[in-house]
Design an enzyme around this catalytic site. Structure first.
Site, PDB file in Angstrom:
ATOM      1  N   SER A 179      -9.638   2.065   2.822  1.00 26.11           N
ATOM      2  CA  SER A 179      -9.295   3.026   2.066  1.00 26.11           C
ATOM      3  C   SER A 179      -8.160   1.722   1.070  1.00 26.11           C
ATOM      4  CB  SER A 179      -7.971   3.494   2.562  1.00 26.11           C
ATOM      5  OG  SER A 179      -7.283   2.984   3.557  1.00 26.11           O
TER       6      SER A 179
ATOM      7  N   SER B 242      -9.502  -0.138   6.679  1.00 27.45           N
ATOM      8  CA  SER B 242      -9.492  -0.471   5.246  1.00 27.45           C
ATOM      9  C   SER B 242      -8.711  -1.829   5.063  1.00 27.45           C
ATOM     10  CB  SER B 242      -8.010   0.796   5.660  1.00 27.45           C
ATOM     11  OG  SER B 242      -8.877   1.978   5.273  1.00 27.45           O
TER      12      SER B 242
ATOM     13  N   LYS C  29       0.680  -1.080  -0.186  1.00 23.25           N
ATOM     14  CA  LYS C  29      -0.187   0.411  -0.133  1.00 23.25           C
ATOM     15  C   LYS C  29       0.820   1.158  -0.357  1.00 23.25           C
ATOM     16  CE  LYS C  29      -3.859   2.321   2.595  1.00 23.25           C
ATOM     17  NZ  LYS C  29      -4.574   1.985   3.356  1.00 23.25           N
TER      18      LYS C  29
HETATM   19  N1  GLN Z   1     -13.439   4.368   6.028  1.00 18.93           N
HETATM   20  C1  GLN Z   1     -13.074   4.498   7.532  1.00 18.93           C
HETATM   21  C2  GLN Z   1     -11.844   5.935   7.461  1.00 18.93           C
HETATM   22  O1  GLN Z   1     -12.211   6.720   6.419  1.00 18.93           O
HETATM   23  C3  GLN Z   1     -11.356   3.691   8.006  1.00 18.93           C
HETATM   24  C4  GLN Z   1     -10.260   4.248   7.021  1.00 18.93           C
HETATM   25  C5  GLN Z   1      -9.269   3.380   7.464  1.00 18.93           C
HETATM   26  O2  GLN Z   1      -8.843   2.043   8.256  1.00 18.93           O
HETATM   27  N2  GLN Z   1      -7.822   3.240   6.955  1.00 18.93           N
HETATM   28  O3  GLN Z   1     -11.307   6.753   8.249  1.00 18.93           O
END
Ligand code: GLN
Length: 499
Positions: A152, A176, A77
């Protein structure tokens, strides 16, 4: 021959047998990425042939051929630092950032023989649930290119789901890894907070962020996990406990591990609004486990309804502080107007330089979070919001501790729905935030969690089942996931790219 549909375990065997040249195997993945990524946009950076071959000869010369990841391709990532490799975090502000050092997980994987194929697309600074907030454009779901892959870590999930590589690293702050794994029909593991070093992971919300793994089987995920789950003195939250051999445990796993196992189904996770097929598949999965002797009971996690609100106070608060470092001086993008050197330039004050760099460098979602976070940390609101949210976080953690005094593991859906359409929620942040309703509590409590495929909806879109375990009980969690995968028998990922 095509190698892209093989698992890590299958690749290990082919590499050990030595019948096919190592270069051919590894380069097969690079041509695969070139062939399919134009449809998917899972990668921000793909390494060229020369970079790959250099890694291969390096690994060969180290004579690591018995190392667990010897010549296994892995995608990373783009918020995990790799020395002299562009690391963008999906943001314009880091578009040209080349870290001078490797994250600890990169060093560990390199010593285990891995080959890095590229850096994957993500929501900007990991803020999002659809990979649509990336400055580099959205990633598409391989099951249906008009749908989001989740986020994400959407790029890493798609890379694994479409056969661009067998395994990938992601990060999970509120879901995410597990959420995109569920929506792309792959396995996604978030270890206990403190189990994997965050050194070299670009910080979003430091008290929640954790690096984890995507794979097509639980066994493959365990192979990578046992390499990266190590104590690291460079991360002050890293926990000093001995590493575990998850794969050895999985090799021993059988019916006796499930017989008598107490599984809790939290009633707050089967709420109205959840897609009927998701609920049905989870309940069918649990019934299947019951036939092997698992004891299933309903449990309650009474503070669940406050989890999303708590997270959206705490995560933006930490983000607003962490993102203060992007000021045009220390990292990445710096706004320069054409009158930069003239006296009447808008740059005439330091504040203007910060202002324009941040205004142009950050996207809308990141700015929203910085504003939310700055607000809840400001004097006058701190007690009402930030301090209150910390108290609720404690209660949510206690809910889990109480539950785990009665049951061994918890099962729930990973997401309330299957993959939604691109653009469907991007202008409705609240709707978007609710996609993580079942994954966020685990991060607030610092627990390990896994999402594994358990079925499909009527459109053929994957459904994910989440297993949560007590702190540092990854082995127990992986064993149940591995067992389930064997008996549920949807082992091979199947979509238009991988059949
Ligand atoms: N979707 C969640 C957010 O927008 C979690 C994102 C993540 O785990 N990095 O914060």
């Amino acid at each position: 021959m095509n190698f892209f549909s093989l698992t890590v375990k299958e690749l290990q065997k082919i590499i050990q047998e030595g019948q096919i040249s190592n270069r051919e195997i590894v380069l097969n993945f690079i041509s695969r990425i070139k062939e399919v990524d134009k449809y998917l946009n899972a990668f921000i950076t793909v390494f060229d042939e020369e970079q790959i071959l250099r890694q291969v000869s390096n690994q060969e010369s180290k004579k690591l051929s018995s190392a667990a990841m010897f010549l296994i391709p892995i995608a990373i990532k783009d918020n995990i630092c790799m020395k002299n490799i562009r690391t963008t975090c999906g943001s314009k502000i880091l578009e040209n950032y080349y870290p001078p050092y490797n994250a600890t997980v990169i060093e560990l994987l390199e010593s285990a023989g891995a080959i890095f194929v590229g850096k994957t697309n993500m929501d900007e600074f990991a803020m999002g649930s659809s990979t649509e907030t990336s400055y580099f454009g959205p990633t598409k779901n391989p099951y249906d290119l008009t749908r989001i892959p989740g986020g994400s870590s959407g790029g890493s999930a798609v890379a694994v789901a479409s056969g661009e590589c067998p395994v990938a690293l992601g990060s999970d702050t509120g879901g995410s890894i597990r959420q995109p794994a569920a929506l792309c029909g792959v396995v996604g593991v978030k270890p206990t907070y403190g189990r994997v070093s965050r050194y070299g992971l670009v910080a979003f919300a430091s008290s929640l962020d954790q690096i984890g793994v995507f794979a097509r089987t639980v066994y493959d995920a365990a192979t990578v996990l046992e390499i990266i789950c190590r104590y690291d003195p460079r991360d002050s939250t890293s926990v000093n406990i001995p590493p575990e051999k998850y794969t050895v445990e999985l090799d021993k796993c059988d019916d006796t591990d499930v017989k008598g196992l107490k599984i809790g189904l939290p009633k707050e996770y089967f709420i109205s609004g959840i897609q009927e097929e998701v609920k049905t598949e989870i309940l069918n999965s649990v019934k299947l486990l019951e036939t092997y002797g698992a004891k299933v009971e309903e449990i309650s996690l009474p503070h669940t309804e406050y989890a999303v609100a708590t997270y959206y106070i705490l995560a933006p608060a930490e983000a607003s502080s962490n993102l203060a470092r992007y000021d045009g001086v220390k990292y990445g993008f710096k706004y320069k107007d054409k009158n930069y050197d003239s006296e009447d330039s808008e740059y005439s004050t330091l504040v203007n330089m910060y202002r324009y760099t941040r205004e142009i460098g950050f996207g809308a979602e990141v700015k929203r979070r910085i504003m939310l976070g700055t607000y809840s940390l400001s004097s006058g609101y701190y007690e009402a919001y930030y301090a209150k949210a910390q108290n609720v976080r404690y209660l949510i953690t206690q809910d889990f501790i109480n539950a785990f005094s009665k049951v061994d593991l918890i099962i729930s859906p990973t997401t309330p729905t299957t993959a939604f359409k691109l653009g469907e929620k991007i202008n409705n942040p609240l709707q978007m935030y609710l996609s993580d309703i079942f994954t966020i509590p685990c991060n607030l409590a610092g627990l390990p969690g896994i999402s594994i495929p358990c079925g499909y909806d009527k459109n053929g879109l994957p459904i994910g089942l989440q297993i949560l375990a007590p702190h540092f009980e990854e082995t127990k969690m992986l064993k149940l996931a591995h067992f389930f995968e064997q008996v549920r028998k949807i082992r091979k990922v199947k979509n238009q790219f991988l059949v």
